[in-house]
Design a protein around this motif. Structure first.
Motif, PDB file in Angstrom:
ATOM      1  N   GLN A  23      57.388  22.621  69.396  1.00 36.85           N
ATOM      2  CA  GLN A  23      56.751  22.550  71.450  1.00 36.85           C
ATOM      3  C   GLN A  23      56.596  21.294  71.825  1.00 36.85           C
ATOM      4  O   GLN A  23      57.119  20.783  72.667  1.00 36.85           O
ATOM      5  N   GLN A 171      56.630  21.458  83.292  1.00 40.23           N
ATOM      6  CA  GLN A 171      56.854  22.394  82.062  1.00 40.23           C
ATOM      7  C   GLN A 171      56.445  23.633  81.723  1.00 40.23           C
ATOM      8  O   GLN A 171      56.852  24.610  81.926  1.00 40.23           O
ATOM      9  N   LYS A 174      57.414  25.595  84.539  1.00 36.76           N
ATOM     10  CA  LYS A 174      58.323  27.009  84.064  1.00 36.76           C
ATOM     11  C   LYS A 174      58.404  27.751  83.101  1.00 36.76           C
ATOM     12  O   LYS A 174      58.406  28.270  83.512  1.00 36.76           O
ATOM     13  N   SER A 175      57.372  26.908  82.396  1.00 34.81           N
ATOM     14  CA  SER A 175      57.261  28.502  81.354  1.00 34.81           C
ATOM     15  C   SER A 175      56.776  29.665  81.766  1.00 34.81           C
ATOM     16  O   SER A 175      55.957  30.329  80.923  1.00 34.81           O
ATOM     17  N   GLN A 176      55.993  29.386  83.109  1.00 31.33           N
ATOM     18  CA  GLN A 176      54.618  30.595  83.115  1.00 31.33           C
ATOM     19  C   GLN A 176      55.344  32.008  83.163  1.00 31.33           C
ATOM     20  O   GLN A 176      56.507  31.868  83.208  1.00 31.33           O
ATOM     21  N   ASP A 178      56.125  33.039  80.159  1.00 29.25           N
ATOM     22  CA  ASP A 178      56.837  32.943  78.632  1.00 29.25           C
ATOM     23  C   ASP A 178      56.572  33.407  77.612  1.00 29.25           C
ATOM     24  O   ASP A 178      55.246  31.976  77.601  1.00 29.25           O
ATOM     25  N   ASN A 180      55.881  32.742  74.131  1.00 30.90           N
ATOM     26  CA  ASN A 180      56.608  32.337  73.191  1.00 30.90           C
ATOM     27  C   ASN A 180      55.658  30.199  73.337  1.00 30.90           C
ATOM     28  O   ASN A 180      55.556  29.673  73.167  1.00 30.90           O
ATOM     29  N   SER A 181      55.813  30.682  74.925  1.00 34.27           N
ATOM     30  CA  SER A 181      55.173  28.850  75.845  1.00 34.27           C
ATOM     31  C   SER A 181      54.140  28.245  74.906  1.00 34.27           C
ATOM     32  O   SER A 181      52.621  29.555  75.038  1.00 34.27           O
ATOM     33  N   TYR A 183      52.890  25.257  76.400  1.00 33.53           N
ATOM     34  CA  TYR A 183      52.614  24.794  77.005  1.00 33.53           C
ATOM     35  C   TYR A 183      51.084  25.178  77.585  1.00 33.53           C
ATOM     36  O   TYR A 183      51.345  25.958  78.916  1.00 33.53           O
ATOM     37  N   ASN A 184      50.398  24.898  77.977  1.00 35.87           N
ATOM     38  CA  ASN A 184      48.666  24.725  78.567  1.00 35.87           C
ATOM     39  C   ASN A 184      48.084  23.859  79.146  1.00 35.87           C
ATOM     40  O   ASN A 184      47.605  22.490  77.958  1.00 35.87           O
TER      41      ASN A 184
END
Ligand code: HEM
Length: 394
Positions: A23, A171, A174-176, A178, A180-181, A183-184
């Motif tokens: 990712q 991003q 957008k992936s809040q 999810d 599996n994300s 991105y933090n």
């Protein structure tokens, strides 16, 4: 490896694994593409930095000086532009601390104490030394990144992203939700740290070698200057696409990289599945660290592997020839995330500097050591040179 794990935290762009790496790499690649497609792209920032660097060298007025710090500031500012959308003044105290912290973190890698720290993590964890400084430098860069992230959240319109931080924050939004994300905020700060670590010293070291080799090979230096002037004339500024019209200059840059490779080894990787190589089974999980020497100094591939010889990248008619053995940015399955950016930087910085100055060793210095020093990159012993402005020389 315990120390690398402590530095990279397994969340980053370089040393993470599987889902996190995929990712992070994905967003890194897609942001680079988006930034490159802009009207002015990152090339615009690189030109600005090259212009500043020429100004800094001119300011020294032909006195002997060590080019390392101004070069490092310039390439670090290119990463700042990509990550945060703006540059810093070399006088900015926080920026100076940033470049020092990156340097400290890198110098520790490859040192004896680093090797000890990997072998005896529990003992050295408790003792002071450069490994502790490297870890506190890492903390400084992460805080620097978080401060920028805060400003981005306050002042930027994320719907109109301009730089790596904006794209990543968008991003994250957008992936809040999810599960599996990856991105933090923590991972974003760690990715920015990686861009600084991977993108500053590699490029700065290559440019440092470039100027040293030009000072010790005045005939080659003159030929590059003539080619640059011939293509650009006296008024037009250089852009990356000009490399196609400058085969000799391109060959010289490749040859500098081949002979004085910035990095002795590639990045340590692990096989994700069992692999058979020439009849040898490499089980899943095996660590692999390719030795670049075997390709870039191979006497079966290069006419004079130990010598600086730009003809290695030219055909008999003087056309530039790309070589498969040139693995400085990695190879198909595993390559530098920012190869294109690095190539643009090297070409634009190099041609601007050689257009503006004649580089020489200071008077009385006949030879400068061309031996490597080894850290995470392979860099030259510190040296001084003289940059004589071309307008004054002619
Ligand atoms: C002369 C300049 C440079 C050289 C020779 C170089 C070389 C490399 C090499 C050999 C790798 C490892 C590839 C692999 O084995 O997987 C790598 C990875 C990487 N480089 Fe560069 N690099 C340069 C400049 C840059 C710049 C300017 C940046 C960013 C601003 C950058 C960012 C990265 C990143 C993030 C990775 C990790 C990619 C991943 O793990 O997927 N590099 N680079």
């Amino acid at each position: 490896m315990p120390f690398l794990r402590a530095v990279a935290n397994e969340k980053d762009l370089v040393f993470s694994n599987e889902r996190i790496w995929k990712q992070q790499r994905q967003i890194g690649q897609s942001v680079m593409k988006k930034l490159a497609m802009r009207k002015q792209g990152l090339e615009h920032y690189i030109k600005e930095e090259a212009h500043q660097l020429v100004g800094t060298f001119a300011h020294v007025k032909g006195q002997p000086f060590d080019p390392l710090l101004p070069i490092t500031n310039s390439v670090c500012n290119v990463v700042c532009a990509m990550a945060f959308g703006h540059r810093y003044s070399a006088e900015d105290g926080n920026f100076q601390k940033l470049t020092e912290a990156i340097d400290l973190a890198l110098k520790c890698g490859g040192s004896f104490i680093y090797a000890l720290r990997e072998m005896f993590p529990w003992v050295l964890k408790r003792l002071p030394g450069p490994h502790k400084k490297a870890l506190s430098s890492r903390e400084f860069v992460l805080l620097f990144a978080k401060e920028e992230m805060k400003k981005h959240k306050e002042h930027h319109l994320l719907r109109e992203p301009q730089d790596f931080t904006d794209f990543y924050l968008l991003q994250m939004e957008k992936s809040q939700g999810d599960p599996n994300s990856v991105y933090n905020a923590e991972n974003l700060a760690q990715c920015i740290l990686d861009l600084f670590i991977a993108g500053t010293e590699t490029t700065a070291t290559t440019l440092q070698w470039a100027l040293l080799l030009m000072a010790t090979h005045p005939d080659i230096q003159e030929k590059v200057h003539k080619e640059v002037e011939g293509v650009l004339g006296s008024s037009r500024s250089v852009c990356y696409q000009d490399w196609k019209k400058m085969p000799f200059t391109s060959a010289v840059i490749h040859e500098i990289q081949r002979l004085k490779y910035a990095s002795l080894f590639r990045i340590i990787r692990q096989y994700a599945k069992d692999v058979n190589i020439f009849g040898f089974l490499m089980p899943r999980g095996t660590f692999i660290n390719p030795d670049l020497n075997s390709a870039v100094l191979d006497n079966k591939q290069w006419k004079t592997p130990e010598e600086f010889n730009p003809n290695h990248f030219l055909d008999k008619d003087g056309n530039f020839v790309a070589r498969g053995e040139f693995l400085l940015f990695g190879s198909v399955d595993s390559v530098c995330l920012e190869e294109q950016l690095a190539r643009i930087e090297l070409f634009i910085f190099f041609s601007n500097l050689l257009r503006a100055f004649i580089f020489q060793l200071p008077s009385g210095v006949k030879k400068s050591s061309e031996q490597h020093k080894v850290g995470l990159t392979t860099y030259p012993h510190s040296y001084k040179l003289v940059a004589i402005p071309r307008s004054r020389a002619s």
